[in-house]
Design a protein around this motif. Structure first.
Motif, mmCIF file in Angstrom:
data_model
loop_
_atom_site.group_PDB
_atom_site.id
_atom_site.type_symbol
_atom_site.label_atom_id
_atom_site.label_comp_id
_atom_site.label_asym_id
_atom_site.label_seq_id
_atom_site.Cartn_x
_atom_site.Cartn_y
_atom_site.Cartn_z
ATOM 1 N N TYR A 30 -21.289 -31.956 39.478
ATOM 2 C CA TYR A 30 -20.141 -31.091 39.208
ATOM 3 C C TYR A 30 -20.712 -29.743 38.776
ATOM 4 N N GLY A 143 -26.211 -27.077 29.820
ATOM 5 C CA GLY A 143 -26.896 -26.044 29.043
ATOM 6 C C GLY A 143 -26.394 -26.019 27.607
ATOM 7 N N ASN A 306 -38.915 -26.536 31.625
ATOM 8 C CA ASN A 306 -39.977 -27.537 31.798
ATOM 9 C C ASN A 306 -39.587 -28.862 31.134
HETATM 10 C C1 LIG Z 1 -34.500 -15.292 28.572
HETATM 11 C C2 LIG Z 1 -34.896 -16.720 28.778
HETATM 12 C C3 LIG Z 1 -36.185 -17.022 29.171
HETATM 13 C C4 LIG Z 1 -36.555 -18.352 29.384
HETATM 14 N N1 LIG Z 1 -37.836 -18.629 29.756
HETATM 15 C C5 LIG Z 1 -38.177 -19.903 30.021
HETATM 16 C C6 LIG Z 1 -39.480 -20.207 30.520
HETATM 17 O O1 LIG Z 1 -40.317 -19.322 30.735
HETATM 18 N N2 LIG Z 1 -39.780 -21.513 30.779
HETATM 19 C C7 LIG Z 1 -38.873 -22.510 30.574
HETATM 20 O O2 LIG Z 1 -39.198 -23.675 30.840
HETATM 21 N N3 LIG Z 1 -37.642 -22.249 30.094
HETATM 22 C C8 LIG Z 1 -37.273 -20.978 29.824
HETATM 23 N N4 LIG Z 1 -36.015 -20.712 29.370
HETATM 24 C C9 LIG Z 1 -35.102 -21.817 29.076
HETATM 25 C C10 LIG Z 1 -34.439 -22.357 30.320
HETATM 26 O O3 LIG Z 1 -33.782 -21.340 31.040
HETATM 27 C C11 LIG Z 1 -33.439 -23.425 29.934
HETATM 28 O O4 LIG Z 1 -33.980 -24.261 28.946
HETATM 29 C C12 LIG Z 1 -33.095 -24.278 31.124
HETATM 30 O O5 LIG Z 1 -32.470 -23.476 32.077
HETATM 31 C C13 LIG Z 1 -32.200 -25.431 30.715
HETATM 32 O O6 LIG Z 1 -31.762 -26.090 31.863
HETATM 33 P P1 LIG Z 1 -30.376 -26.886 31.812
HETATM 34 O O7 LIG Z 1 -30.231 -27.435 33.167
HETATM 35 O O8 LIG Z 1 -30.359 -27.800 30.660
HETATM 36 O O9 LIG Z 1 -29.268 -25.780 31.492
HETATM 37 P P2 LIG Z 1 -28.870 -24.490 32.291
HETATM 38 O O10 LIG Z 1 -29.993 -23.915 33.039
HETATM 39 O O11 LIG Z 1 -28.157 -23.624 31.315
HETATM 40 O O12 LIG Z 1 -27.838 -25.016 33.383
HETATM 41 C C14 LIG Z 1 -26.580 -25.448 33.038
HETATM 42 C C15 LIG Z 1 -25.702 -25.356 34.265
HETATM 43 O O13 LIG Z 1 -24.451 -25.943 33.961
HETATM 44 C C16 LIG Z 1 -23.427 -25.105 34.427
HETATM 45 N N5 LIG Z 1 -22.266 -25.325 33.562
HETATM 46 C C17 LIG Z 1 -22.087 -24.919 32.290
HETATM 47 N N6 LIG Z 1 -20.923 -25.331 31.829
HETATM 48 C C18 LIG Z 1 -20.346 -26.032 32.834
HETATM 49 C C19 LIG Z 1 -19.122 -26.717 32.951
HETATM 50 N N7 LIG Z 1 -18.272 -26.774 31.934
HETATM 51 N N8 LIG Z 1 -18.828 -27.331 34.128
HETATM 52 C C20 LIG Z 1 -19.703 -27.283 35.176
HETATM 53 N N9 LIG Z 1 -20.888 -26.640 35.114
HETATM 54 C C21 LIG Z 1 -21.200 -26.034 33.938
HETATM 55 C C22 LIG Z 1 -23.972 -23.700 34.360
HETATM 56 O O14 LIG Z 1 -23.342 -22.880 35.313
HETATM 57 C C23 LIG Z 1 -25.439 -23.924 34.696
HETATM 58 O O15 LIG Z 1 -25.663 -23.813 36.062
HETATM 59 C C24 LIG Z 1 -35.617 -19.385 29.161
HETATM 60 C C25 LIG Z 1 -34.315 -19.071 28.774
HETATM 61 C C26 LIG Z 1 -33.950 -17.754 28.575
HETATM 62 C C27 LIG Z 1 -32.531 -17.457 28.155
#
Ligand SMILES: Cc1cc2nc3c(=O)[nH]c(=O)nc-3n(C[C@H](O)[C@H](O)[C@H](O)COP(=O)(O)OP(=O)(O)OC[C@H]3O[C@@H](n4cnc5c(N)ncnc54)[C@H](O)[C@@H]3O)c2cc1C
Length: 443
Positions: A30, A143, A306
């Motif tokens: 989703y 996220g 990561n």
């Molecule tokens: C400036 C910055 C630099 C970074 N540098 C690094 C790095 O060098 N190395 C590293 O490993 N990490 C880095 N990170 C951290 C990394 O970006 C995140 O930890 C990682 O993206 C987490 O992945 P995730 O899938 O948990 O969440 P996210 O990447 O946030 O993905 C969540 C997804 O869920 C979707 N979503 C949210 N709410 C809903 C909803 N209600 N319904 C449906 N979809 C939804 C969003 O659109 C998004 O696509 C950095 C972060 C930032 C902000």
């Protein structure tokens, strides 16, 4: 046949979805955005992926960007000040940086091409119970914001209630990248500067960003809105680089320097939060948190993506070897994830605070001892082991002893301390809470 639902198509959701498809498991993502919308969105982060993540990408067959000019294994650290110090540590495997809009959009296409179902739209917390009825197990990979409230914050693991840095990171032209090199500046009392080559929509792009401590010169720049005055934004950054990151500044072509496009900038703050790893819905079904939804760290150590990828494989393994997804299953996953991710959260949180003496000793040692410099670089590569050395004086001493390095005796505690080469402790942090700031990422 097992049928899994995943809400959120970031690294966590996509790596898990792709893993499950490899096992032939029916999976629905989703996703807030489809791939096209992802490509056209604001840059969400500047992400470097380390060797173990890249190895999983090879296993998933999504290593589309290998062998480009966006890799690096020389990590150049610089600590400016009265007596600046620098060192270069070498990671074992090269890191890679790809614009996350391209990366996530492409992986979503891969997932769909491999028989994964994608449902586009924002899922609300109130939708979860109905969704859980459609699947044997539902996971939340959304996220840091929104429906993660379902998973309560574990206070003893979450020392901050406000962002400790304000972040402004984006894509820039006019910086000459040095092949295989990335640059990190730890500016005591100001914050951090990150610079690395990144694959994006145009060639020769540099990812560049600042994390600022509230009330500092860095902070003033990280709050500048590009749209208000692009020239002031670019010039303000140049000023900071000239003073605090002279190595980066020396590679800038002033005529060509600037943010690539307004959408190529993210600004915001992250309140680090470790949450409970699962919740029981009113219908009795379990919903499992993955990625930032479970362990949300400030990006100072560059580990969130990561770690999310590592969690995806760990959880994917459990899903593909079990048929019963009850609370016992959820608890087991939480324990396995915590064993891996909790030390990383501790390290990231420590990097945001006042450095302890053994942490300073490690960095001063790295500037004088190549073995320690390499170990320091590898903290970023094997982040779950960093806390073994960074987390205690004994751990740091063991690492320094391994490389035959003996730190200088610690100065008297009540003195205003300047270590040689200088890290000026009294100015080194204490970020003040910032009550009314929004959590996250809009410029
Ligand atoms: C400036 C910055 C630099 C970074 N540098 C690094 C790095 O060098 N190395 C590293 O490993 N990490 C880095 N990170 C951290 C990394 O970006 C995140 O930890 C990682 O993206 C987490 O992945 P995730 O899938 O948990 O969440 P996210 O990447 O946030 O993905 C969540 C997804 O869920 C979707 N979503 C949210 N709410 C809903 C909803 N209600 N319904 C449906 N979809 C939804 C969003 O659109 C998004 O696509 C950095 C972060 C930032 C902000």
């Amino acid at each position: 046949m097992t049928n899994i639902g995943i809400v959120g198509a970031g690294v966590a959701g996509l790596h898990l979805g792709l893993y499950l498809r490899q096992q032939g498991i029916e999976t629905t993502l989703y996703a807030e955005k489809n791939a096209e919308q992802q490509f056209a969105s604001r840059i969400p982060a500047l992400v470097a992926r380390v060797g173990h993540t890249r190895e999983r990408e090879r296993q998933l067959g999504v290593n589309h960007w290998d062998g480009g000019h966006n890799e690096f294994n020389n990590m150049n650290f610089h600590i400016p000040g009265e007596h600046p110090m620098s060192f270069t540590g070498h990671s074992v495997d090269p890191l890679i940086a790809v614009d996350m809009r391209i990366y996530l959009g492409r992986l979503q296409e891969d997932f769909a091409a491999r028989g994964g179902h994608v449902v586009v739209g924002l899922t609300k917390a109130s939708d979860l119970e109905a969704l859980s009825e459609k699947h044997d197990l539902l996971l939340v990979a959304t996220g840091r914001g929104g429906i993660t409230e379902l998973f309560p914050v574990i206070e003893e693991d979450s020392p901050y209630t406000q962002p400790q840095r304000w972040i402004s990171m984006g894509l820039f032209t006019g910086i000459r990248n040095v092949e295989m090199n990335a640059y990190v500046t730890f500016a005591p009392g100001q914050g951090e500067i990150f610079e690395f080559p990144i694959y994006s929509f145009a060639p020769n792009i540099t990812g560049l960003g600042i994390e600022s401590i509230p009330g500092t010169a860095f902070d003033a720049w990280t709050h500048l809105r590009y749209e208000d005055d692009p020239q002031a934004f670019n010039n303000g950054l140049l000023e900071l680089l000239r003073e605090y990151a002279p190595g980066t500044y020396s590679r800038i072509d002033l005529e060509k320097f600037g943010l690539t496009r307004p959408l190529d900038l993210m600004q915001g703050g992250v309140t680090p939060a470790v949450r409970k790893g699962y919740a029981t819905l009113p219908n009795g079904k379990q919903v499992i948190a993955i990625g930032d939804a479970h362990f949300g760290n400030d990006p100072i150590t560059g580990q969130g993506a990561n770690t999310a990828s590592r969690m995806a494989f760990l959880i994917g393994e459990e899903i593909s070897t079990n048929q019963v997804f009850d609370e016992e299953f959820a608890r087991r996953i939480e324990q396995r994830v915590r064993a891996y991710a909790a030390p990383i959260a501790k390290w990231s949180n420590a990097m945001l605070g006042q450095p302890e003496q053994h942490m300073i000793d490690l960095m001063v040692g790295a500037a004088q001892n190549q073995g320690l410099a390499d170990e320091f670089a590898r903290f970023f590569e094997k982040a779950n082991e960093a806390w073994d050395s960074f987390g205690s004086a004994e751990g740091a001493a063991a690492l320094m002893a391994k490389h035959g390095y003996q730190p200088a005796p610690a100065p008297a505690p009540e003195a205003e301390v300047t270590i040689e080469p200088a890290i000026h402790l009294t100015s080194a942090t204490d970020p003040r809470p910032r009550a009314a700031e929004p959590e996250a990422v809009a410029a």
